[in-house]
Structures are given as structure tokens and as C-alpha cells.
Design a protein around this motif. Structure first.
Motif, mmCIF file in Angstrom:
data_model
loop_
_atom_site.group_PDB
_atom_site.id
_atom_site.type_symbol
_atom_site.label_atom_id
_atom_site.label_comp_id
_atom_site.label_asym_id
_atom_site.label_seq_id
_atom_site.Cartn_x
_atom_site.Cartn_y
_atom_site.Cartn_z
ATOM 1 N N LEU A 190 70.332 115.532 63.612
ATOM 2 C CA LEU A 190 69.414 114.431 63.303
ATOM 3 C C LEU A 190 70.089 113.066 63.286
ATOM 4 C CD1 LEU A 190 67.441 115.951 60.279
ATOM 5 C CD2 LEU A 190 66.731 115.881 62.669
ATOM 6 N N ALA A 191 69.261 112.063 63.540
ATOM 7 C CA ALA A 191 69.636 110.661 63.359
ATOM 8 C C ALA A 191 68.473 109.987 62.652
ATOM 9 C CB ALA A 191 69.905 109.984 64.692
ATOM 10 N N ALA A 192 68.763 108.989 61.833
ATOM 11 C CA ALA A 192 67.728 108.216 61.150
ATOM 12 C C ALA A 192 67.850 106.766 61.597
ATOM 13 C CB ALA A 192 67.905 108.311 59.638
ATOM 14 N N SER A 193 66.709 106.088 61.719
ATOM 15 C CA SER A 193 66.737 104.682 62.126
ATOM 16 C C SER A 193 66.192 103.803 61.019
ATOM 17 C CB SER A 193 65.909 104.466 63.393
ATOM 18 O OG SER A 193 64.530 104.631 63.130
ATOM 19 N N THR A 194 66.671 102.551 61.017
ATOM 20 C CA THR A 194 66.195 101.555 60.062
ATOM 21 C C THR A 194 66.191 100.184 60.718
ATOM 22 O OG1 THR A 194 66.481 100.609 57.856
ATOM 23 C CG2 THR A 194 68.500 101.150 59.065
ATOM 24 N N HIS A 195 65.248 99.355 60.286
ATOM 25 C CA HIS A 195 65.204 97.946 60.703
ATOM 26 C C HIS A 195 65.808 97.055 59.614
ATOM 27 C CE1 HIS A 195 62.803 98.923 64.150
ATOM 28 N NE2 HIS A 195 61.818 99.387 63.418
ATOM 29 N N TYR A 196 66.256 97.667 58.540
ATOM 30 C CA TYR A 196 66.782 96.925 57.394
ATOM 31 C C TYR A 196 68.287 96.737 57.500
ATOM 32 C CZ TYR A 196 62.207 97.516 55.313
ATOM 33 O OH TYR A 196 60.865 97.464 55.073
ATOM 34 N N ASP A 197 68.825 95.954 56.562
ATOM 35 C CA ASP A 197 70.257 95.653 56.592
ATOM 36 C C ASP A 197 71.105 96.895 56.296
ATOM 37 O OD1 ASP A 197 70.700 95.804 53.692
ATOM 38 O OD2 ASP A 197 69.740 93.842 53.548
ATOM 39 N N GLY A 198 72.404 96.726 56.367
ATOM 40 C CA GLY A 198 73.356 97.822 56.292
ATOM 41 C C GLY A 198 73.353 98.614 55.004
ATOM 42 N N ARG A 199 72.684 98.127 53.963
ATOM 43 C CA ARG A 199 72.626 98.894 52.724
ATOM 44 C C ARG A 199 71.951 100.242 52.936
ATOM 45 N NH1 ARG A 199 70.556 94.248 48.704
ATOM 46 N NH2 ARG A 199 69.607 93.552 50.639
ATOM 47 N N VAL A 200 70.932 100.284 53.782
ATOM 48 C CA VAL A 200 70.247 101.561 54.046
ATOM 49 C C VAL A 200 71.219 102.533 54.706
ATOM 50 C CG1 VAL A 200 68.357 102.701 55.278
ATOM 51 C CG2 VAL A 200 67.961 100.492 54.164
ATOM 52 N N LEU A 201 72.013 102.062 55.655
ATOM 53 C CA LEU A 201 72.999 102.928 56.308
ATOM 54 C C LEU A 201 74.040 103.414 55.303
ATOM 55 C CD1 LEU A 201 73.537 100.841 59.575
ATOM 56 C CD2 LEU A 201 72.137 102.891 59.309
ATOM 57 N N MET A 202 74.473 102.524 54.403
ATOM 58 C CA MET A 202 75.439 102.926 53.372
ATOM 59 C C MET A 202 74.838 103.994 52.459
ATOM 60 S SD MET A 202 77.401 99.446 52.225
ATOM 61 C CE MET A 202 76.270 98.128 52.634
ATOM 62 N N TRP A 203 73.570 103.827 52.110
ATOM 63 C CA TRP A 203 72.912 104.803 51.241
ATOM 64 C C TRP A 203 72.741 106.147 51.938
ATOM 65 C CZ3 TRP A 203 68.483 101.006 49.631
ATOM 66 C CH2 TRP A 203 69.007 100.029 48.781
ATOM 67 N N LEU A 204 72.446 106.122 53.239
ATOM 68 C CA LEU A 204 72.323 107.382 53.979
ATOM 69 C C LEU A 204 73.646 108.154 53.920
ATOM 70 C CD1 LEU A 204 70.264 106.191 57.063
ATOM 71 C CD2 LEU A 204 69.518 107.859 55.348
ATOM 72 N N LYS A 205 74.738 107.437 54.070
ATOM 73 C CA LYS A 205 76.041 108.082 53.997
ATOM 74 C C LYS A 205 76.354 108.540 52.575
ATOM 75 C CE LYS A 205 80.917 107.422 54.895
ATOM 76 N NZ LYS A 205 81.967 106.506 55.288
ATOM 77 N N GLU A 206 76.115 107.663 51.606
ATOM 78 C CA GLU A 206 76.451 107.957 50.220
ATOM 79 C C GLU A 206 75.660 109.146 49.670
ATOM 80 O OE1 GLU A 206 76.122 105.761 45.868
ATOM 81 O OE2 GLU A 206 76.163 104.543 47.679
ATOM 82 N N HIS A 207 74.404 109.263 50.070
ATOM 83 C CA HIS A 207 73.531 110.310 49.530
ATOM 84 C C HIS A 207 73.279 111.428 50.548
ATOM 85 C CE1 HIS A 207 72.949 107.821 46.055
ATOM 86 N NE2 HIS A 207 72.511 106.830 46.804
ATOM 87 N N GLU A 208 74.200 111.596 51.477
ATOM 88 C CA GLU A 208 73.991 112.584 52.539
ATOM 89 C C GLU A 208 73.790 113.990 51.979
ATOM 90 O OE1 GLU A 208 75.867 114.078 56.773
ATOM 91 O OE2 GLU A 208 76.328 112.060 56.065
ATOM 92 N N THR A 209 74.461 114.343 50.907
ATOM 93 C CA THR A 209 74.300 115.685 50.334
ATOM 94 C C THR A 209 72.866 115.891 49.844
ATOM 95 O OG1 THR A 209 76.620 115.762 49.705
ATOM 96 C CG2 THR A 209 75.140 117.281 48.569
ATOM 97 N N ALA A 210 72.328 114.933 49.109
ATOM 98 C CA ALA A 210 70.947 115.044 48.628
ATOM 99 C C ALA A 210 69.960 115.023 49.793
ATOM 100 C CB ALA A 210 70.640 113.916 47.648
ATOM 101 N N LEU A 211 70.235 114.200 50.792
ATOM 102 C CA LEU A 211 69.366 114.137 51.970
ATOM 103 C C LEU A 211 69.396 115.457 52.741
ATOM 104 C CD1 LEU A 211 70.334 110.533 53.026
ATOM 105 C CD2 LEU A 211 68.055 111.248 52.272
ATOM 106 N N ARG A 212 70.583 116.049 52.874
ATOM 107 C CA ARG A 212 70.703 117.337 53.566
ATOM 108 C C ARG A 212 69.874 118.399 52.857
ATOM 109 N NH1 ARG A 212 74.057 117.882 57.486
ATOM 110 N NH2 ARG A 212 74.201 120.131 57.305
ATOM 111 N N SER A 213 69.939 118.405 51.535
ATOM 112 C CA SER A 213 69.174 119.372 50.763
ATOM 113 C C SER A 213 67.675 119.214 51.020
ATOM 114 C CB SER A 213 69.479 119.196 49.273
ATOM 115 O OG SER A 213 68.742 120.115 48.509
#
Length: 193
Positions: free
Chosen positions: A115-138
Motif C-alpha cells: 500500500l501507499a497513502a496520499s495526502t495534499h497536506y504538509d509533511g506532518r501527515v507523512l511523519m504521522w504515517l511513519k510514526e504510527h505505522e504499527t497502529a495503522l498496520r493493525s
């Protein structure tokens, strides 16, 4: 006794002066602290702009105030990719580092997706995707496990799964950061067996 009283009277006067000096210093300190507090809160002087706690939409070509980059320990796929399509806003993509594998609901079938996720927002969303990847995977694995093989045999079924994954990721980010920001989820690979 008269000598004792005479020697104690000047001490009392000094103590009184000392108390007056200390009291004055306390009042000056409180006044100064109050003045500092007024400046810091913006009641006096130049009002500082407060940073918006939520990510902002970025126009194409606009510099991201929160640039995202993988730390070098992860696969190259973790680096964001920026789209150049016809939309008004910049699109950034986050590639999840590992595939997702799950049983499908009510079947003996397995699904494996990248999977890949897209955003039109600033880099904070990308940082959060990385930071919370375990919860997102679940959350992604739970959504995959709630899907039947029959649902995935049509294009509309795959599109519905994409919508559910997008909604689920935004719910996870909202719980943890107070803001979602994922615009869509894309399948990089898709195998059902």
C-alpha cells in the motif's frame, strides 16, 4: 532590663526595614512577572502568530514547512514521492515499508497487498504515517480480515476496500494526532490466493 530593651528596639526597626525591603522586592517581581506574562500572552506589544496545530494544504510548488525524509535506515520506498498531476494542490505519497498479508473473511483465501497513502497536506501527515505505522498496520489488517474474496473480485469491491482503508487510517491518525489528512490509499500490489 533597660539595656535589654534598648538593644532590642533597634533590631526590631532593622527587622521592620528588612521586611519592607523584601515586601517591595516581591511586589516589583510580581509586577515584572505580570508585565512579562502580558507580553508573552500577546496582550502587550507585538502579537506573535500562533502556529496552526493542523496540517495545511500545500499548493504545487509551495515549500513544505515540515519536510519529510526517511532516516536512511528504512527502504528507499519510505521516501515520499510528489505527484505532478493536474490538481491545484501538491500530492505526496507515503509507501508503507512492508506488505500486508491477511486471511479473508469466511474463506480459506489469503490476501497480500502493498500500500501507499496520499495526502495534499504538509509533511506532518507523512511523519504521522511513519510514526504510527504499527497502529495503522493493525487497522489495515483488521479491514482486510473483514473483507470476503467475493467482494474483491470486482473493481467496485476493490474501490470500496480503498475507501474503507482511507477512512480507517484517518480514524487512527485522528485518535493519535487529532487530524487525519490521508486523501486516498492505493494498491501497489494486490494478490489473492
Amino acid at each position: 532590663m533597660s539595656t535589654d530593651n534598648a538593644s532590642q528596639e533597634p533590631v526590631k526597626k532593622k527587622g521592620g526595614k528588612l521586611k519592607l525591603v523584601l515586601f517591595s522586592l516581591i511586589l516589583l517581581g510580581a509586577g515584572g512577572g505580570g508585565t512579562y506574562g502580558a507580553f508573552a500572552s500577546g496582550m502587550l506589544g507585538h502579537k506573535a502568530e500562533k502556529e496552526d496545530p493542523n496540517p495545511q494544504l500545500l499548493l504545487k510548488g509551495e515549500e513544505d514547512p515540515y519536510p519529510f525524509a526517511a532516516d536512511g535506515k528504512e527502504k528507499e520506498a519510505a521516501e515520499p514521492v510528489y505527484g505532478v498531476g493536474g490538481g491545484k494542490y501538491r500530492t505526496a505519497y507515503y509507501d508503507f515499508t512492508d506488505d500486508f498479508t491477511s486471511n479473508l473473511a469466511g474463506d480459506n483465501a489469503l490476501i497480500q497487498v502493498s500500500l501507499a497513502a496520499s495526502t495534499h497536506y504538509d509533511g506532518r501527515v507523512l511523519m504521522w504515517l511513519k510514526e504510527h505505522e504499527t497502529a495503522l498496520r493493525s487497522r489495515v489488517l483488521a479491514e482486510l480480515a473483514a473483507t470476503s474474496e467475493a467482494e474483491l473480485m470486482s473493481i467496485s469491491g476493490k474501490e470500496e476496500l480503498q475507501k474503507r482503508l482511507t477512512k480507517g487510517m484517518n480514524e487512527v491518525l485522528n485518535e493519535r494526532e487529532g487530524f487525519g489528512g490521508v486523501d486516498n490509499v492505493y494498491f501497489r500490489s494486490f494478490i489473492v490466493q
